[in-house]
Enzyme design. Structure first.
Site, PDB file in Angstrom:
ATOM      1  N   LEU A 527       0.827  -1.206   0.000  1.00 49.72           N
ATOM      2  CA  LEU A 527       0.000   0.000   0.000  1.00 49.72           C
ATOM      3  C   LEU A 527       0.858   1.251   0.000  1.00 49.72           C
ATOM      4  CD1 LEU A 527      -2.603  -1.027   2.704  1.00 49.72           C
ATOM      5  CD2 LEU A 527      -3.044  -0.759   0.264  1.00 49.72           C
ATOM      6  N   GLY A 531       7.886   6.051   7.085  1.00 48.06           N
ATOM      7  CA  GLY A 531       9.185   6.269   7.678  1.00 48.06           C
ATOM      8  C   GLY A 531       9.717   5.046   8.388  1.00 48.06           C
ATOM      9  N   PHE A 532       8.828   4.190   8.841  1.00 49.63           N
ATOM     10  CA  PHE A 532       9.278   3.083   9.660  1.00 49.63           C
ATOM     11  C   PHE A 532       9.160   1.736   8.976  1.00 49.63           C
ATOM     12  CE2 PHE A 532       7.771   6.458  12.432  1.00 49.63           C
ATOM     13  CZ  PHE A 532       8.927   6.716  13.154  1.00 49.63           C
ATOM     14  N   VAL A 535       3.991  -0.870   4.142  1.00 52.92           N
ATOM     15  CA  VAL A 535       2.654  -1.296   4.554  1.00 52.92           C
ATOM     16  C   VAL A 535       2.016  -2.131   3.443  1.00 52.92           C
ATOM     17  CG1 VAL A 535       0.415  -0.534   5.390  1.00 52.92           C
ATOM     18  CG2 VAL A 535       2.426   0.864   5.809  1.00 52.92           C
ATOM     19  N   LYS A 549       1.977  -3.685   8.663  1.00 54.71           N
ATOM     20  CA  LYS A 549       3.180  -2.849   8.602  1.00 54.71           C
ATOM     21  C   LYS A 549       4.385  -3.674   8.987  1.00 54.71           C
ATOM     22  CE  LYS A 549       5.115   1.440   9.189  1.00 54.71           C
ATOM     23  NZ  LYS A 549       4.721   2.751   8.780  1.00 54.71           N
ATOM     24  N   ASP A 646       6.266  11.717  12.564  1.00 57.94           N
ATOM     25  CA  ASP A 646       6.238  11.585  11.106  1.00 57.94           C
ATOM     26  C   ASP A 646       4.828  11.846  10.587  1.00 57.94           C
ATOM     27  OD1 ASP A 646       7.253  11.211   8.592  1.00 57.94           O
ATOM     28  OD2 ASP A 646       7.151   9.029   8.659  1.00 57.94           O
TER      29      ASP A 646
END
Ligand SMILES: *[C@@H]1O[C@H](CO)[C@@H](O)[C@H](O)[C@H]1NC(C)=O
Ligand SMILES: *[C@@H]1O[C@H](CO)[C@@H](O)[C@H](O)[C@H]1NC(C)=O
Ligand SMILES: *[C@@H]1O[C@H](CO)[C@@H](O)[C@H](O)[C@H]1NC(C)=O
Ligand SMILES: *[C@@H]1O[C@H](CO)[C@@H](O)[C@H](O)[C@H]1NC(C)=O
Ligand SMILES: *[C@@H]1O[C@H](CO)[C@@H](O)[C@H](O)[C@H]1NC(C)=O
Ligand SMILES: *[C@@H]1O[C@H](CO)[C@@H](O)[C@H](O)[C@H]1NC(C)=O
Ligand SMILES: *[C@@H]1O[C@H](CO)[C@@H](O)[C@H](O)[C@H]1NC(C)=O
Length: 839
Positions: A527, A531-532, A535, A549, A646
């Site tokens: 998707l 930043g982490f 997804v 995620k 973020d």
């Protein structure tokens, strides 16, 4: 010819009958009598006799005040200790250059110290700086005397507060006894040069009331809001073998000089600036800010945190010295060590983002590195703590403490790092090997100085598996959830049930389920990328759609810490936050499972020419309000203060009804758990949304989120991406574009062309959104409003709104990259500590 004669006659007449222009100086032959005044050459200051307007007394004082400023604002008083009765006094200058204030009967009320330089013809001159200067008439000799060396309660620009060490001159402020009485009051503000120089407010010359902390190259350690050069002021501190003083200078801005004075007003330090248009003084800054500014509020080794409740806490390795008082919210007894220092084998506990403790007994060496400082402190058994003495470029120099650490406070941002000596057994370690787990109660304490502001954060976990010992653990210190530093006594908690309760709402998924739900993380299921981590869209057995995620690899948190974080994040529930359903841990993999949002992320809609028209004005406003609500909850209303770090259009998801929900909140915390190696940590933000202080200095607070929110609001109004505009040449970022339109009074021009508005209300709403957006992206974090104020301004059309100042830009650092996220490798002061406590 005739006209020239007439003109001359007129001039003569004028010279004869106009009052003589007020002089700016006096000599032995021209004393100043009561009723006469001296006016500085530029007409800024006036010297003369006055009766305090705020007083019923008729006592006369000789003083200096701003000319033409009402009400009378006195900046210096000569005869503070000896008020004059009657109006026959005059100020004269005698043969040795002393100013003498005496009345007709010869009674002397005040005189200035005679100079040791002889002068044949001394004159005293009132300068435009407010200084009253005695010099020789020839103007070339040294100054014989100056009023700036003998301050009253006011520090003017260029005045020095502190010491001239060679002569022993100590310049300090002494408050007026009362608003109408210039005689010396009980409070003084002085620079203390024992140990490392710092400013103190004293009561009665003996009891410290406030301490501003050592100068760290940029500012006083206890005044993180002080910008060394903010365009209006420049603050300086000089400490060398001849001088130790503080001074401030005003800069000549476009609109003329800033007029500012710094006053000790009872126990309060206040900075005023003169507003030319309003003809009034405006309080620009003042102290104390809160209870934590009170000297030694939390005693020795106690740490004061104004945003926590209770405000006093003990660092790891310390417990309240007097638990009873502590429980009654009296922290003055401070904290005591759990384990005595053994000298060899001790270690250091970092306290991040704090005001350095009282340094009157500390020693400083500016020439070393922080590393050498650590070694020196380690090698000297009487060294109890160390810190850098300068943070100007990087942490360098060395301050070492050898007596109790007093008056430490936690700051949300801008504080310093202090390294406190602890016995090895008290040192937080990250070990949670299974064997230890059985016998130890581990308290995870998030000392997240700059990143999360510490406030309201809590984090505890325990690994009590041994039921037989449960009784005894009840007596162990656990932590008050509202304050990570404050131990509460004897909280009777049933470990097993609280754990299962925490996990009840969180599902633990296994890897095969997750992998198959996302087609093995197929590219087609992806998707987006945050930043982490990336997804993916997933579909669970019952047809339930989820967003999966997959966190980036650089989270090195242990399994239990990760689960605990997930439990915490899952507890953050709000209609404008995306629900976290569960997690999955598999080897190195850390995965979060969220509810799925039909309309995906806001950026996909907002920045898409074909689809953006779906967002009419009322939808856009709803989205702005929803995001504001969600962020307000994270910052203030949730049990733990959460900074998103973020926030961006890509992290605002829309459900089937276009309700906005913030995603990715709290994930930043998961990257906080590196234990020992917490000094460097990659911090990910998104280019265009990062506040200047974060992008440049890695300093993080709720105000950085507010900045990101401001960018988002301007994007929602304009339909334009902030970073997308950098490429098109100089100064055309969305922020500067919005700022330009705003200043031209043309805020409505920012509105996305595909959006139609009408009526009275909608244009006002648009204008408000632009104004709020600009308020949020102001350069200085302290200028930006809190989310509560933001929400009020957005939701209430009659709320008063301040005028925004110049916005800050990430791009100003000369970054030329225009693509994708700018990932910064910063040193961010975030540390998660595990305190492993022996039974
Ligand atoms: C001038 O006044 C000072 C202070 O009162 C005094 O010490 C000094 O002796 C005076 N000098 C003369 C020449 O009177
Ligand atoms: C000016 O006066 C000072 C102080 O009396 C003296 O030291 C100096 O020599 C004088 N200079 C001239 C040029 O007269
Ligand atoms: C102020 O200090 C003096 C000693 O320096 C002491 O005698 C006096 O009682 C103090 N006054 C107050 C109000 O504390
Ligand atoms: C100390 O600093 C002051 C102000 O910068 C300067 O005038 C003075 O010469 C310095 N003293 C030494 C010994 O460097
Ligand atoms: C002292 O503070 C009070 C209120 O805080 C203010 O009204 C007053 O003007 C201040 N005094 C001075 C000299 O600035
Ligand atoms: C500094 O040392 C003196 C003398 O040992 C002591 O009385 C005082 O409390 C110390 N001050 C601080 C702030 O530790
Ligand atoms: C250790 O520190 C104390 C206090 O700062 C100091 O007096 C002493 O000289 C130091 N000892 C050594 C060996 O440096």
């Amino acid at each position: 010819m005739a006209t020239r004669v007439q003109a001359l006659a007129l001039l003569l007449l004028f010279l004869l009958f106009s009052p003589a222009p007020a002089a700016d100086s006096m000599s032995a032959s021209s004393p100043v009598a009561d009723g006469q005044t001296l006016v500085s050459a530029g007409g800024v200051f006036e010297l003369g006799f006055f009766t305090s307007p705020a007083s019923t007394s008729t006592a006369r004082f000789l003083g200096i005040w701003y000319k033409g400023v009402a009400p009378l604002t006195v900046v210096w008083v000569a005869n503070r200790e000896a008020p004059i009765t009657g109006t026959t006094a005059s100020l004269a200058i005698n043969g040795t250059g002393s100013l003498v204030l005496a009345d007709r009967s010869g009674r002397v009320f005040w005189s200035s110290a005679p100079s040791n330089v002889a002068s044949n013809s001394p004159v005293a001159k009132l300068m435009d700086s407010g200084n009253f200067l005695v010099q020789d008439a020839n103007g070339t000799g040294p100054d014989l005397w100056q009023s700036f060396d003998y301050p009253s309660d006011t520090l003017l620009p260029d005045m020095k507060l502190g010491w001239h060490l060679t002569t022993g001159l100590d310049r300090y402020l002494t408050t007026w006894a009362s608003p109408g009485d210039p005689s010396p009051g009980d409070y003084t503000f002085a620079i203390d040069i024992r140990g490392v120089p710092e400013g103190f407010i004293w009561y009665n010359g003996t009891a410290p009331v406030y301490r501003n902390g050592p100068w760290n190259g940029l500012r006083f350690s206890g005044e993180p809001e002080m910008a060394p050069d903010n365009g209006n002021f420049r603050f300086e501190f000089v400490a060398n073998s001849t001088d130790a003083y503080y001074t401030f200078l005003v800069e000549n801005g476009g609109g003329g000089n800033v007029v500012s004075r710094f006053v000790l007003n009872q126990s309060s330090l206040q900075r005023y600036v003169w507003l030319q248009q309003e003809h009034a003084w405006s309080l620009y800054w003042s102290l104390p800010r809160d209870q934590c500014d009170r000297y030694a509020q939390c005693g020795a080794y106690g740490v004061c945190d104004a945003s926590a409740s209770p405000i006093c806490g003990c660092p790891a390795g310390f417990t309240p010295a007097s638990p009873r008082e502590w429980a009654l919210r009296d922290g003055s007894a401070g904290c005591a060590r759990r384990t005595r220092l053994s000298c060899t084998g001790d270690g250091f506990l970092p306290l991040r983002g704090v005001k350095l403790p009282d340094a009157t007994n500390a020693t400083e060496d500016a020439s070393t590195s922080l590393d050498q400082c650590r070694q020196r402190c380690m090698a000297n058994c009487s060294c109890l703590a160390y810190s850098a003495s300068s943070i100007k470029e990087s942490e360098s120099g060395c301050i070492m403490w050898s007596s109790s650490l007093i008056d430490i406070r936690q700051f949300e941002s801008g504080g310093q790092n202090l390294f406190v000596r602890l016995a090895a057994s008290d040192l937080p370690s990250y070990g949670d090997s299974p064997s230890r787990r059985n016998t130890a109660l581990a308290v995870v304490l998030s000392l997240s100085g700059l990143l999360f502001g510490l406030a309201g954060f809590f984090l505890w976990t325990k690994f009590m598996r041994n039921k037989g010992r449960r009784q005894s653990t009840r007596r162990l210190t656990s932590f008050d959830s509202s304050n990570p530093l404050a131990p509460v006594q004897d909280r009777n908690m049933d470990d097993e049930s609280s754990e299962s309760k925490g996990l009840r709402d969180v599902t633990l998924f296994d890897m095969p389920t997750i992998a198959s739900s996302t087609d093995n993380f197929a590219a087609s299921a992806k998707l987006g990328e945050g930043g982490f981590g990336a997804v993916y869209k997933g579909e669970l057995g019952g047809g339930q759609k989820v967003a999966v995620k997959r966190l980036s690899k650089y989270s090195t948190q242990g399994l239990d810490e990760f689960k605990n974080e997930v439990v915490l994040i899952a507890k953050l529930q709000h209609v404008n936050l995306v629900r976290l359903l569960g997690c999955c841990v598999h080897g190195e993999e850390r995965i979060l499972v969220y509810e799925y949002m039909e309309n995906k992320s806001l950026d996909k809609l907002l920045f898409d020419k074909a689809r953006s028209a779906q967002l009419d004005w009322s939808k856009r406003l709803d989205i702005v309000l929803g995001v504001a609500r969600g962020l307000l909850y994270l910052h203030q209303d949730s049990r733990f203060k959460v900074i998103h770090r973020d926030l961006k259009a890509g992290n605002v998801l829309l459900d089937g009804d276009m309700n906005p929900k913030i995603s990715d909140f709290g994930v930043a915390r998961i990257f906080g758990g590196e234990g020992a190696d917490s000094h460097t940590r990659r911090v990910v933000g998104t280019y265009g949304y990062m506040s200047p202080e974060y992008a440049m200095d890695g300093v993080f607070s709720v105000k950085s989120d507010v900045f990101s929110f401001g960018v988002l609001v301007l994007e929602i109004v304009s339909g334009r991406k902030n970073r997308g505009m950098y490429s098109s040449g100089e100064q055309t970022s969305l922020l500067s574009h919005a700022w330009k339109l705003w200043r031209e009074g043309n805020a409505l021009a920012l509105l996305d062309k595909v959006v139609a508005i009408g009526g009275d209300r909608e244009p006002e709403e648009v204008r408000r959104c632009v104004q709020v957006g600009l308020l949020c992206v102001q350069e200085r974090p302290e200028d930006r409003p809190h989310m509560a104020a933001v929400f009020l301004m957005l939701a209430n059309l009659s709320a008063v709104m301040p005028q925004p100042r110049h916005p800050g830009y990430c791009s100003d650092r000369g970054s030329t990259s225009t693509d994708a996220d700018c990932s910064l490798s910063c040193t961010v002061n975030e540390i998660t500590l595990t305190v492993v406590e022996g039974r």
